[in-house]
Design a protein around this motif. Structure first.
Motif, mmCIF file in Angstrom:
data_model
loop_
_atom_site.group_PDB
_atom_site.id
_atom_site.type_symbol
_atom_site.label_atom_id
_atom_site.label_comp_id
_atom_site.label_asym_id
_atom_site.label_seq_id
_atom_site.Cartn_x
_atom_site.Cartn_y
_atom_site.Cartn_z
ATOM 1 N N VAL A 84 0.829 -1.193 0.000
ATOM 2 C CA VAL A 84 0.000 0.000 0.000
ATOM 3 C C VAL A 84 0.870 1.252 0.000
ATOM 4 O O VAL A 84 1.681 1.449 0.888
ATOM 5 N N GLY A 85 0.714 2.090 -1.024
ATOM 6 C CA GLY A 85 1.384 3.381 -1.077
ATOM 7 C C GLY A 85 2.744 3.333 -1.729
ATOM 8 O O GLY A 85 3.403 2.296 -1.762
ATOM 9 N N PRO A 86 3.170 4.498 -2.244
ATOM 10 C CA PRO A 86 4.437 4.562 -2.967
ATOM 11 C C PRO A 86 5.674 4.699 -2.071
ATOM 12 O O PRO A 86 6.782 4.441 -2.502
ATOM 13 N N ASP A 87 5.497 5.106 -0.824
ATOM 14 C CA ASP A 87 6.633 5.376 0.065
ATOM 15 C C ASP A 87 7.056 4.110 0.806
ATOM 16 O O ASP A 87 6.282 3.564 1.601
ATOM 17 N N PRO A 88 8.290 3.621 0.553
ATOM 18 C CA PRO A 88 8.719 2.381 1.215
ATOM 19 C C PRO A 88 8.751 2.492 2.740
ATOM 20 O O PRO A 88 8.430 1.527 3.430
ATOM 21 N N THR A 89 9.118 3.650 3.268
ATOM 22 C CA THR A 89 9.130 3.808 4.726
ATOM 23 C C THR A 89 7.727 3.644 5.281
ATOM 24 O O THR A 89 7.519 2.918 6.262
ATOM 25 N N ALA A 140 10.351 -7.439 3.606
ATOM 26 C CA ALA A 140 11.186 -7.354 2.400
ATOM 27 C C ALA A 140 10.380 -6.808 1.223
ATOM 28 O O ALA A 140 10.885 -5.992 0.449
ATOM 29 N N THR A 141 9.148 -7.239 1.088
ATOM 30 C CA THR A 141 8.296 -6.753 0.004
ATOM 31 C C THR A 141 7.972 -5.276 0.197
ATOM 32 O O THR A 141 7.891 -4.524 -0.773
ATOM 33 N N ALA A 142 7.799 -4.860 1.437
ATOM 34 C CA ALA A 142 7.466 -3.460 1.717
ATOM 35 C C ALA A 142 8.641 -2.514 1.447
ATOM 36 O O ALA A 142 8.437 -1.361 1.081
ATOM 37 N N MET A 143 9.851 -3.008 1.612
ATOM 38 C CA MET A 143 11.029 -2.172 1.358
ATOM 39 C C MET A 143 11.190 -1.969 -0.143
ATOM 40 O O MET A 143 10.620 -2.691 -0.949
ATOM 41 N N GLU A 144 11.987 -1.008 -0.489
ATOM 42 C CA GLU A 144 12.262 -0.772 -1.909
ATOM 43 C C GLU A 144 12.910 -2.002 -2.523
ATOM 44 O O GLU A 144 13.692 -2.692 -1.866
ATOM 45 N N PRO A 145 12.602 -2.285 -3.797
ATOM 46 C CA PRO A 145 13.289 -3.405 -4.457
ATOM 47 C C PRO A 145 14.803 -3.202 -4.374
ATOM 48 O O PRO A 145 15.301 -2.105 -4.575
ATOM 49 N N GLY A 146 15.493 -4.259 -4.032
ATOM 50 C CA GLY A 146 16.942 -4.154 -3.893
ATOM 51 C C GLY A 146 17.366 -3.448 -2.616
ATOM 52 O O GLY A 146 18.504 -3.002 -2.498
ATOM 53 N N GLY A 147 16.440 -3.346 -1.650
ATOM 54 C CA GLY A 147 16.761 -2.683 -0.385
ATOM 55 C C GLY A 147 17.894 -3.391 0.343
ATOM 56 O O GLY A 147 18.191 -4.549 0.092
ATOM 57 N N SER A 148 18.496 -2.683 1.243
ATOM 58 C CA SER A 148 19.643 -3.187 1.982
ATOM 59 C C SER A 148 19.272 -4.359 2.888
ATOM 60 O O SER A 148 18.383 -4.231 3.740
ATOM 61 N N PRO A 149 19.956 -5.502 2.736
ATOM 62 C CA PRO A 149 19.704 -6.630 3.641
ATOM 63 C C PRO A 149 20.045 -6.283 5.093
ATOM 64 O O PRO A 149 19.410 -6.796 6.013
ATOM 65 N N GLU A 150 21.014 -5.405 5.291
ATOM 66 C CA GLU A 150 21.388 -4.999 6.649
ATOM 67 C C GLU A 150 20.276 -4.183 7.303
ATOM 68 O O GLU A 150 19.995 -4.338 8.487
ATOM 69 N N VAL A 151 19.647 -3.302 6.536
ATOM 70 C CA VAL A 151 18.528 -2.512 7.067
ATOM 71 C C VAL A 151 17.357 -3.431 7.381
ATOM 72 O O VAL A 151 16.724 -3.300 8.430
ATOM 73 N N LEU A 152 17.079 -4.369 6.497
ATOM 74 C CA LEU A 152 16.001 -5.328 6.742
ATOM 75 C C LEU A 152 16.274 -6.116 8.018
ATOM 76 O O LEU A 152 15.384 -6.284 8.854
ATOM 77 N N GLU A 153 17.495 -6.583 8.185
ATOM 78 C CA GLU A 153 17.835 -7.324 9.405
ATOM 79 C C GLU A 153 17.687 -6.448 10.643
ATOM 80 O O GLU A 153 17.189 -6.898 11.685
#
Length: 191
Positions: A84-89, A140-153
């Protein structure tokens, strides 16, 4: 009902068995509201569900397994709002809030889930892995495609710690959800 709804940690279920498991998980919530986790027994849940104790134990190896299944089912039934929405945050914050508030209106169930998911029962471990995989996928899906694995963790670690704090009584789930959002925003906006 989907085929996954018939899946159990212990065995594949037919329609009648799936109904029995559903009755047991619903009865667990009823018993938890009255007796909290310390007073919960598989026998008491079976009696509330109108099921024999031996039958209940064919589906659930322990009260921890039963309560972990309650949370798994609530998570599976919750809306998956990551797209939902364009903003990944905003998307990540929406996922975190949704998951954090799953049991906010059921404090006895919430506390029981915290206890149950820390259990060493192999079926609990399996459900803990399924729950973790589901939450990881949503984030992971909510984050930007190719988002940082470290940020996800970091977000996953933050989420786990926040819910553990809530389960330990350091604040209500609603309060913790707000703090979780604020902390996640710090990580997401200032990696």
């Amino acid at each position: 009902m989907s085929r996954d709804a018939y899946e159990s940690t212990r065995r594949r279920l037919n329609g009648k068995q799936a109904d029995t498991v559903a009755r047991l998980t619903e009865a667990a919530v009823v018993v938890l509201r009255e007796h909290e986790f310390a007073g919960l027994t598989v026998r008491a849940v079976a009696a509330t569900a109108g099921v024999g104790a031996a039958t209940a134990y064919t589906y659930f190896s322990s009260k921890e397994h039963l309560v972990a299944e309650v949370f798994w089912r609530k998570l599976q039934a919750s809306p998956n709002l990551e797209g939902v929405g364009p903003d990944p945050t905003a998307r990540v914050l929406s996922v975190l809030r949704n998951i954090a508030l799953l049991l906010a209106d059921e404090p006895q169930v919430s506390a029981a889930v915290t206890n149950a998911l820390l259990g060493a029962d192999p079926e609990v471990q399996l459900l803990r892995d399924r729950i973790g995989f589901e939450i990881h996928g949503r984030l992971a899906t909510a984050m930007e495609p190719g988002g940082s694995p470290e940020v996800l963790e970091a977000i996953e670690m933050l989420y786990a710690g926040a819910l553990l704090r809530a389960g330990m009584g350091y604040g209500t789930y609603a309060h913790i959800a707000g703090r979780l959002e604020a902390s996640a925003r710090l990580i997401l906006e200032h990696p």
